[in-house]
Write an enzyme that holds these catalytic residues in place. Structure first.
Site, mmCIF file in Angstrom:
data_model
loop_
_atom_site.group_PDB
_atom_site.id
_atom_site.type_symbol
_atom_site.label_atom_id
_atom_site.label_comp_id
_atom_site.label_asym_id
_atom_site.label_seq_id
_atom_site.Cartn_x
_atom_site.Cartn_y
_atom_site.Cartn_z
ATOM 1 N N ARG A 186 69.404 -54.463 47.425
ATOM 2 C CA ARG A 186 68.312 -54.153 46.928
ATOM 3 C C ARG A 186 67.872 -52.814 46.920
ATOM 4 O O ARG A 186 66.699 -52.415 46.830
ATOM 5 C CB ARG A 186 67.206 -55.209 47.453
ATOM 6 N N LYS A 224 67.597 -43.094 34.720
ATOM 7 C CA LYS A 224 67.881 -44.288 33.905
ATOM 8 C C LYS A 224 69.465 -44.524 34.393
ATOM 9 O O LYS A 224 70.457 -43.784 34.190
ATOM 10 C CB LYS A 224 67.962 -43.807 32.599
ATOM 11 N N LYS A 240 63.550 -31.797 30.698
ATOM 12 C CA LYS A 240 63.513 -33.246 31.188
ATOM 13 C C LYS A 240 62.860 -33.460 32.290
ATOM 14 O O LYS A 240 61.908 -34.414 32.588
ATOM 15 C CB LYS A 240 65.013 -33.514 31.315
ATOM 16 N N HIS A 298 68.683 -40.966 19.094
ATOM 17 C CA HIS A 298 69.626 -42.230 19.763
ATOM 18 C C HIS A 298 69.305 -43.474 19.055
ATOM 19 O O HIS A 298 70.268 -44.155 19.382
ATOM 20 C CB HIS A 298 68.953 -42.345 21.315
ATOM 21 N N HIS A 310 73.035 -44.645 19.057
ATOM 22 C CA HIS A 310 73.606 -45.992 19.696
ATOM 23 C C HIS A 310 74.359 -46.975 18.822
ATOM 24 O O HIS A 310 75.157 -47.544 19.011
ATOM 25 C CB HIS A 310 72.321 -46.419 20.427
ATOM 26 N N HIS A 359 79.413 -40.143 22.910
ATOM 27 C CA HIS A 359 77.871 -40.331 22.871
ATOM 28 C C HIS A 359 77.207 -38.928 22.295
ATOM 29 O O HIS A 359 76.384 -39.385 21.479
ATOM 30 C CB HIS A 359 77.389 -40.645 24.170
#
Length: 609
Positions: free
Chosen positions: A365, A387, A470, A491, A495, A509
């Site tokens: 967890r 992320k 960022k 994106h 993507h 990417h």
């Protein structure tokens, strides 16, 4: 209370006392923390003064009162050098320490608004005073000799007071430095009262100064307008003797640092020991990173520090970032008996960082993760912000969690081992920060991009600038409920193309993002939002950097237009079937566009193929 507001043209010792008297008699100024920060704009409050003046104690409380980050320059120096201040003085001498101090203060001033406590001698440097004048409001916390001596007599970590009579040393330093401290914008007496009283006096004095001398202020959130840019020349990336940089991600209760520069992987053991002494470490990496020698570098460093460690090696590439890859990493961590007080160290590019971070988030967890990105793309983007996740056959990053790292080690020397194609792909994410919200950065990159790609001194500064951009957005919007969505410029299209190419080496990417940004600019122009010259300028720069900008630049077959629309409909930004895109009104002016007409997107894609 005695305070002083000194106009720039009157900053000399002779006017200080008169100014102090006038400030003391000034009528109270009503202010709020929000108003104070608004008036500061991008500037920092810089506390200067003698050892024992209370810069750290007052600074921490002042920062909390204003909702700004607090930074202690001496702590930053110690962290960067992995030595205490007395050790630096003993091993390297005061001259080298002062040079390093100048660089650290200059870098901290560039990191945006904060409350910055400087060392006692920092303000003696003319270069530092000039930097503070440009990017801060200086506050001298003035204390008399009796107060200073009372506060420092029990401290043994001040090099200039370590030998001889502390009272005599303090008296001499105060005499030598007093006139220079008096050049500060504001003077507040630091007395033996509760710190909160001094904090309120600083707020009042700085607020009066900002009202009287507002020039140069601008809110960080205020976009640059045409008038600001009409005659502006792009400033060069600050290079030269910059070899290390640190960016702070100031999340409430969970702040962490991004260290940027060469040689950080070889220091992993030191940083882990400082971060969490006694922790075991599981390194997650891929076979390409291992072949480049980076795994051995980290392992040797951990071994030298006496840290128990293990390694889990996965196959490189986006196809690893799925359920089988996640299972491999999680089962490996369980077999290595990694527990909650231990650390997962993600060593590699975006795939490894996302995969290892997600595995750490679900193991027991939640186990803390250190990101050690080895690609340009991961250093400027995926390693920062928390992320993590894996891909689904139906779309990219559809399964994951927000799981912030506790430290990021961005070793820029690792980029020298990458194929140039990967560096160029990473550069797309650097350009993104200019295109979405910082036109001045884009102006600079247009001129200096070759140095960033080819490993010149501009590279470290570009990585730091990207991380700062960022970090500021993540601190405001960690879970992507607002501003953070802007980081997805390019994106949505990108993507879909990546998924259409099967997450293969046909399209990296960053290459997908480059095409996506070109499409986002062109689509914005089609909708009448963006001038055509900005589209041309953005696309030309991406092409000059060696990046693809058209769907036809992707080798091999791709889904037809309807197939791409199906993939776009699986994008994470889709809400109840409504398409959401990041569009632009020009370079540096991105915005979130909701309920975009799917028919217009389909027609646009059909034309662009």
């Amino acid at each position: 209370m005695q305070t002083q507001n000194i106009p720039p043209s009157r900053k000399d010792a002779e006017t200080s006392e008169a100014g102090t008297s006038e400030a003391a008699e000034a009528a109270p100024v009503s202010t709020t923390p929000v108003d104070m920060v608004r008036r500061l704009g991008r500037r920092s409050i810089v506390l200067v003064g003698m050892p024992g003046a209370g810069k750290s104690s007052v600074g921490r409380r002042l920062a909390k009162r204003l909702g700004l980050p607090f930074v202690d320059a001496d702590e930053e120096i110690e962290r960067a050098a992995c030595m205490s201040i007395p050790e630096i003085f003993a091993r390297r001498g005061e001259v080298e320490f002062r040079e390093g101090e100048k660089r650290v203060v200059a870098r901290l001033l560039q990191s945006g608004p904060s409350v910055l406590a400087t060392g006692g001698g920092a303000f003696m440097s003319g270069e530092t005073r000039d930097a503070v004048a440009r990017q801060g409001v200086s506050v001298w916390l003035r204390a008399d000799l009796h107060t200073l001596l009372k506060r420092v007599k029990k401290r043994t970590d001040r090099p200039l007071l370590a030998q001889g009579d502390p009272a005599q040393k303090l008296a001499t330093l105060l005499q030598q430095r007093g006139d220079t401290y008096a050049l500060a914008d504001v003077i507040v007496d630091s007395r033996d009262v509760v710190h909160e009283m001094v904090v309120e006096e600083v707020i009042g004095a700085v607020h009066r100064h900002l009202i009287q001398y507002p020039e140069g202020t601008r809110s960080m959130s205020a976009p640059l307008g045409p008038a600001d840019l009409a005659h502006a020349e792009p400033e060069p990336l600050a290079v030269g003797d910059i070899t290390r940089s640190t960016v702070r991600v100031d999340l409430a209760g969970r702040p962490y640092d991004i260290y940027i520069g060469p040689g950080l992987l070889a220091e992993a053991g030191t940083h882990v020991t400082v971060l969490r002494k006694g922790a075991r470490v599981a390194i997650v990496t891929d076979s390409n990173v291992m072949a480049a020698g980076h795994l051995k570098t980290v392992q040797d460093s951990l071994s030298a520090a006496g840290i128990d460690h293990t390694a889990i090696v996965v196959e490189p590439g986006e196809k690893t970032k799925g359920w089988p890859g996640l299972q491999q990493v999680v089962e490996g961590l369980i077999s290595a008996r990694i527990e909650r007080r231990d650390l997962v160290l993600a060593l590699g590019g975006g795939v490894v960082g996302d995969l290892a971070g997600f595995a750490a988030s679900v193991l027991r967890r939640g186990v803390d993760v250190v990101q050690a990105p080895t690609t340009l793309l991961s250093q400027v983007d995926s390693s920062v912000g928390g992320k993590t996740g894996i891909n689904s056959p139906q779309g990219k990053n559809l399964v994951g969690a927000f799981h912030q790292p506790v430290l990021v080690l961005a070793d820029t020397a690792a980029l020298d081992t990458l194929p140039v194609r990967e560096v160029r792909a990473g550069y797309a994410e650097v350009v993104k920060y200019g295109l979405l919200g910082d036109r001045a950065l884009f102006d600079t990159l247009e001129r200096d991009f070759a140095g960033v790609i080819n490993g010149g001194p501009e590279r470290i500064t570009a990585v730091a600038a990207s991380c700062m951009a960022k970090a500021a957005i993540v601190a405001r919007d960690e879970k992507e409920t607002g501003d953070r969505a802007l980081l997805n410029l390019g994106h949505t299209f990108g993507h879909a193309l990546e998924a259409g190419a099967g997450y293969s080496s046909r399209l990296l990417h960053g290459e997908g993002v480059a095409i996506g940004m070109a499409l986002a600019f062109a689509f914005s122009a089609r909708l009448g939002l963006c001038p055509g010259q900005d589209v041309t300028r953005a696309v030309r720069h991406l092409e000059a950097a060696g990046l693809p900008t058209k769907i036809s630049d992707v080798p091999g077959d791709l889904p037809d237009t309807d197939g791409l629309m199906t993939l776009i409909a699986q994008d994470k930004k889709v809400s109840r079937g409504a398409l959401t895109f990041i569009l632009v009104r020009g370079i540096g002016e991105a915005f979130v566009a909701k309920d975009v007409n799917p028919d217009e997107v389909r027609a646009f894609l059909a034309e662009m193929r």
